[in-house]
Design an enzyme around this catalytic site. Structure first.
Site, PDB file in Angstrom:
ATOM      1  N   HIS A 138       8.408   0.637  22.809  1.00 24.56           N
ATOM      2  CA  HIS A 138       9.446   0.738  23.836  1.00 24.56           C
ATOM      3  C   HIS A 138       9.931  -0.656  24.254  1.00 24.56           C
ATOM      4  CE1 HIS A 138       7.245   4.651  24.716  1.00 24.56           C
ATOM      5  NE2 HIS A 138       8.481   5.056  24.497  1.00 24.56           N
ATOM      6  N   GLN A 192      16.130  12.352  15.123  1.00 23.58           N
ATOM      7  CA  GLN A 192      16.686  12.299  16.474  1.00 23.58           C
ATOM      8  C   GLN A 192      17.825  11.288  16.558  1.00 23.58           C
ATOM      9  OE1 GLN A 192      14.286  12.135  20.336  1.00 23.58           O
ATOM     10  NE2 GLN A 192      14.777   9.977  20.045  1.00 23.58           N
ATOM     11  N   GLY A 233      14.743   4.278  18.859  1.00 23.16           N
ATOM     12  CA  GLY A 233      13.935   3.788  17.752  1.00 23.16           C
ATOM     13  C   GLY A 233      14.134   4.605  16.488  1.00 23.16           C
ATOM     14  N   GLU A 234      14.005   3.941  15.346  1.00 23.24           N
ATOM     15  CA  GLU A 234      14.160   4.617  14.062  1.00 23.24           C
ATOM     16  C   GLU A 234      12.939   5.458  13.693  1.00 23.24           C
ATOM     17  OE1 GLU A 234      15.217   1.764  11.101  1.00 23.24           O
ATOM     18  OE2 GLU A 234      17.273   1.545  11.840  1.00 23.24           O
ATOM     19  N   LYS A 235      11.840   5.334  14.442  1.00 28.82           N
ATOM     20  CA  LYS A 235      10.690   6.201  14.143  1.00 28.82           C
ATOM     21  C   LYS A 235      11.113   7.662  14.238  1.00 28.82           C
ATOM     22  CE  LYS A 235       7.353   6.962  17.120  1.00 28.82           C
ATOM     23  NZ  LYS A 235       7.268   8.454  17.179  1.00 28.82           N
ATOM     24  N   ARG A 251       3.933   2.853  16.218  1.00 29.45           N
ATOM     25  CA  ARG A 251       3.541   2.973  17.615  1.00 29.45           C
ATOM     26  C   ARG A 251       4.125   4.257  18.220  1.00 29.45           C
ATOM     27  NH1 ARG A 251       1.283  -1.819  19.483  1.00 29.45           N
ATOM     28  NH2 ARG A 251       1.816  -3.713  18.333  1.00 29.45           N
TER      29      ARG A 251
END
Length: 293
Positions: A41, A157, A151-153, A188
């Protein structure tokens, strides 16, 4: 010492602050979160500070994106700790609405993005992306930022939100930020706190498997073979694979055969009750072409 952060808990208060910044011609960035903040974050916040003069971080654990039997009640919450991290990061406003602010009496509207949300996490978690899209739409309207960072994680989404913003003509730029990882490669996530010691030691295999799979795909191994071998590797190690796919990076539709253009591998797998997700871009190796005689 970092200046004290402003905490705003109402839509009216948030809009009043944004109006003030608009009068001052300040560029505004929003980083939406569900709290339990970690260095991933903070990397989004750092990017926001590079791009804008004022930064809002929202914290709202959104019940509408959790399915039946998921971890809404157990989801980690640490407002005091989050505010300390946001203060240290130089955030201007922590926007922390409660459910009464987000869901007025009689609330009956949802935002559905067709196409991108039916597969992958959408198939495993019915209604999840409707919940995400609805709340993100509300946050964008309440905070009225110039840009918002995700975030690209959560790759599916990210694409869903970009599509939604374009389709609804919401005047905000959506930026993706690279996945932040632990030293051993694990992406993370607030949910990593659920892992016990043994599971935590095993979890980085998820990323190593994607890396090896990407190498094989770049070398010309057919998608079907690479996917089956990688899924078997994870299952044999103790993961329960939800999905492991190679997809088009824009449409999320599956690709097969030998890669001829860039693609993306996406995986979701359980370690015990903890669901982990990750993804990795893949590019086919450039091969010498014989010149026509």
């Amino acid at each position: 010492m970092a200046p004290a952060i402003s905490t705003i808990r109402t839509v009216t208060g948030m809009r009043r602050r944004v109006a003030q910044w608009r009068n001052e011609e300040r560029k505004i960035a929003l980083v939406p979160t569900m709290g339990a903040l970690h260095p991933g974050h903070l990397s989004l916040i750092a990017k926001a500070r590079e791009k804008a003069e004022r930064v809002i971080v929202s914290i709202f654990v959104n019940p509408t994106q959790f399915g039946e039997g998921e971890d809404f009640d157990a989801y980690p919450r640490d407002e005091k700790g989050d505010l300390a991290k946001l203060t240290e990061a130089g955030v201007d406003v922590a926007y922390i609405p409660d459910a009464r602010q987000m869901f007025a009496p009689g609330f009956a509207t949802r935002v559905h993005v067709k196409g991108l949300t039916e597969r992958l996490c959408g198939a495993s978690r019915p209604g999840h992306f409707d919940g995400v899209s609805t709340i993100v739409t509300k946050l964008l309207l309440q905070c009225a930022p110039d840009l918002a960072i995700f975030g690209e994680k959560d790759y599916q989404q990210l694409l869903t939100i970009k599509r939604m913003v374009a389709d609804l003509d919401i005047p905000v730029e959506i930026l993706g930020a690279p996945i932040e990882r632990e030293e051993d490669g694990l992406a993370r996530s607030s949910r990593n706190a659920y892992l016990n010691k043994r599971q935590r030691e095993l979890a980085p295999l998820l990323q190593r498997t994607l890396q090896d799979m990407a190498y094989d795909l770049a070398e010309g191994r057919p998608v079907e073979d690479a996917t089956a071998a990688s899924a078997f590797r994870l299952e044999s190690a103790g993961f329960k694979v939800d999905y492991l796919e190679v997809v088009d990076p824009e449409t999320l539709q599956p690709v097969d055969g030998v890669l001829s253009k860039p693609a993306r591998t996406l995986v979701a797998a359980y370690l015990g009750k903890t669901r982990l997700i990750d993804n990795l871009g893949v590019k086919p190796k450039q091969r010498n072409r014989k010149r026509a005689s």
